[in-house]
Design a protein around this motif. Structure first.
Motif, PDB file in Angstrom:
ATOM      1  N   GLU A  95      -6.764   4.987  -3.812  1.00 41.51           N
ATOM      2  CA  GLU A  95      -6.072   3.984  -3.009  1.00 41.51           C
ATOM      3  C   GLU A  95      -5.066   3.262  -3.898  1.00 41.51           C
ATOM      4  OE1 GLU A  95      -8.645   1.436  -0.576  1.00 41.51           O
ATOM      5  OE2 GLU A  95      -7.267  -0.224  -0.995  1.00 41.51           O
ATOM      6  N   HIS A 136       0.848  -1.189   0.000  1.00 40.61           N
ATOM      7  CA  HIS A 136       0.000   0.000   0.000  1.00 40.61           C
ATOM      8  C   HIS A 136       0.883   1.238   0.000  1.00 40.61           C
ATOM      9  CE1 HIS A 136      -2.821   2.991   2.021  1.00 40.61           C
ATOM     10  NE2 HIS A 136      -3.218   2.822   0.777  1.00 40.61           N
ATOM     11  N   SER A 180      -1.091   7.537  -2.529  1.00 38.63           N
ATOM     12  CA  SER A 180      -2.552   7.553  -2.402  1.00 38.63           C
ATOM     13  C   SER A 180      -3.033   8.971  -2.118  1.00 38.63           C
ATOM     14  CB  SER A 180      -3.004   6.625  -1.272  1.00 38.63           C
ATOM     15  OG  SER A 180      -2.684   5.284  -1.587  1.00 38.63           O
ATOM     16  N   VAL A 216      -9.602   2.015  -6.414  1.00 42.61           N
ATOM     17  CA  VAL A 216      -8.491   1.144  -6.042  1.00 42.61           C
ATOM     18  C   VAL A 216      -7.636   0.939  -7.291  1.00 42.61           C
ATOM     19  CG1 VAL A 216      -7.815  -1.151  -5.234  1.00 42.61           C
ATOM     20  CG2 VAL A 216      -9.826  -0.013  -4.244  1.00 42.61           C
TER      21      VAL A 216
END
Ligand SMILES: *Cc1c(COP(=O)(O)O)cnc(C)c1O
Length: 359
Positions: A54, A43, A48, A319
């Motif tokens: 994301e 991540h 982001s 995403v």
């Protein structure tokens, strides 16, 4: 021979054994693996925030030879071994040759690699040599190397392991499986660099297979980015003399051109280009802000997202997975070029503290 050391401790087994039922292998296929795949999906907090989505990075530089090419190579070399091949050949911008050399050596085969003279990163050249490849530097570009490799495999007993070899695409599609297995769904958008266009083809195939098997409920949009000086798909014409510092995508006539366009159209995605300047800036950013060191070509996807954001063409709150394709250690000159003079000091506490800015 049963292995004395194998006590069944869980460790990622490599893409063929992890995804066997999705791949064209049988009990007769000798699995030649360096335990490729199983790469981290990280991540990216800074990115982001920067991009308003994301963002996840699929870090392919952690593969055994430092790029996603190992996923396809385990398949290609295993199938070549099954068919009794004694020698394999490939054309390469660097990473395919590093991977082919390692896997062929592991299989006890002779690797032969054709690379464009003077246009491959030192780290990659070193890998091919270290793994014992017969390395031919061709006075031409990648496309010329591929033509020559094809002719050699057509006329002599040597197996071609470029991504025109369908087993390469089969192996590479496992990266899409890993993304869905980790996120429990396909992302909204999947972004990556495009060179010979094998990888975008492979991801699209992998996403479709999982979707058809109802493992994911959606398909991602596929966003591919070429380098501006090597953007045949964007310009819809063969580029005779492709030029970019991103040597892994310095390709003027992609072997999987049609399949890449199919992936783009069917997924309602896009294929666009980014300049070398945009690539280098994204390359520095991902290392400096996310702690992930990639090679310049690998940053083309991120560069593309940053460009789309600036053009106000980036959706929000999606995403997004970006594949960063290869390890930064392969091609370090782009960091060192901009590094300034080294700081040299005597063995002296006060001087050291002063230079660092400690009080
Ligand atoms: C091979 C490669 C690419 C390009 O992938 P294609 O399948 O040729 O489109 C991008 N980045 C790196 C690091 C590569 O090794």
């Amino acid at each position: 021979m049963a292995l004395f050391g194998n006590k069944g401790v869980h460790q990622w087994r490599g893409v063929i054994d992890e995804y066997r039922k999705w791949l064209p292998v049988s009990d007769a296929t000798p699995v030649i693996s360096l335990r490729e795949g199983g790469t981290p999906l990280v991540h990216a907090l800074y990115l982001s925030k920067l991009l308003g989505n994301e963002i996840w990075l699929k870090v392919e530089g952690t593969n055994p030879t430092g790029s996603f090419k190992d996923r396809g190579m385990t398949m290609a070399i295993s199938k070549a071994a099954e068919s009794g091949a004694k020698a394999v050949i490939c054309a390469s911008t660097g990473n395919t040759s590093a991977s082919a050399a390692a896997y062929a050596t592991k299989a006890g085969m002779k690797p032969v690699v054709l690379v464009p003279e003077g246009k491959i990163a030192m780290g990659k050249l070193a890998q091919a040599i270290a793994h014992g490849a017969t390395l031919l530097q061709v006075k031409g570009n990648f496309d010329d190397c591929l033509t020559l490799a094809r002719q050699l495999s057509d006329n002599y007993p040597v197996a071609l392991v470029n991504s025109v070899n369908p087993y390469r695409i089969e192996g590479q599609k496992t990266a899409a499986f890993e993304v869905v297995d980790m996120l429990h769904e396909a992302p909204d958008i999947h972004v990556m660099p495009v060179g010979n266009a094998g990888n975008i083809t492979a991801y699209w195939q992998g996403y479709q297979e999982y979707y058809k098997a109802k493992i994911s409920k959606q398909l991602p949009m596929m966003w591919g980015f070429q380098a501006a000086g090597a953007a045949p798909i964007v310009k819809r014409k063969i580029i005779k003399n492709p030029e970019t510092i991103a040597t892994a995508i310095r390709i003027g006539n992609p072997a999987s051109w049609d399949q890449a366009v199919i992936a783009q159209v069917a997924s309602k995605g896009l294929i666009d280009s980014v300049t070398d300047k945009e690539i280098l800036s994204a390359y520095r950013l991902v290392a400096a802000k996310e702690g992930i060191f990639v090679e310049p070509s690998s940053a083309a996807g991120l560069a593309g997202l940053i460009k789309k954001k600036a053009q106000r063409k980036l959706p929000k709150d999606k995403v997004i997975v970006i594949t960063v394709t290869g390890n930064g250690l392969k091609d370090v000159q782009w960091v060192l070029n901009g590094a300034g003079k080294p700081i040299v000091i005597p063995v002296d506490l006060k001087r050291a503290a002063k230079v660092i800015g400690l009080k």
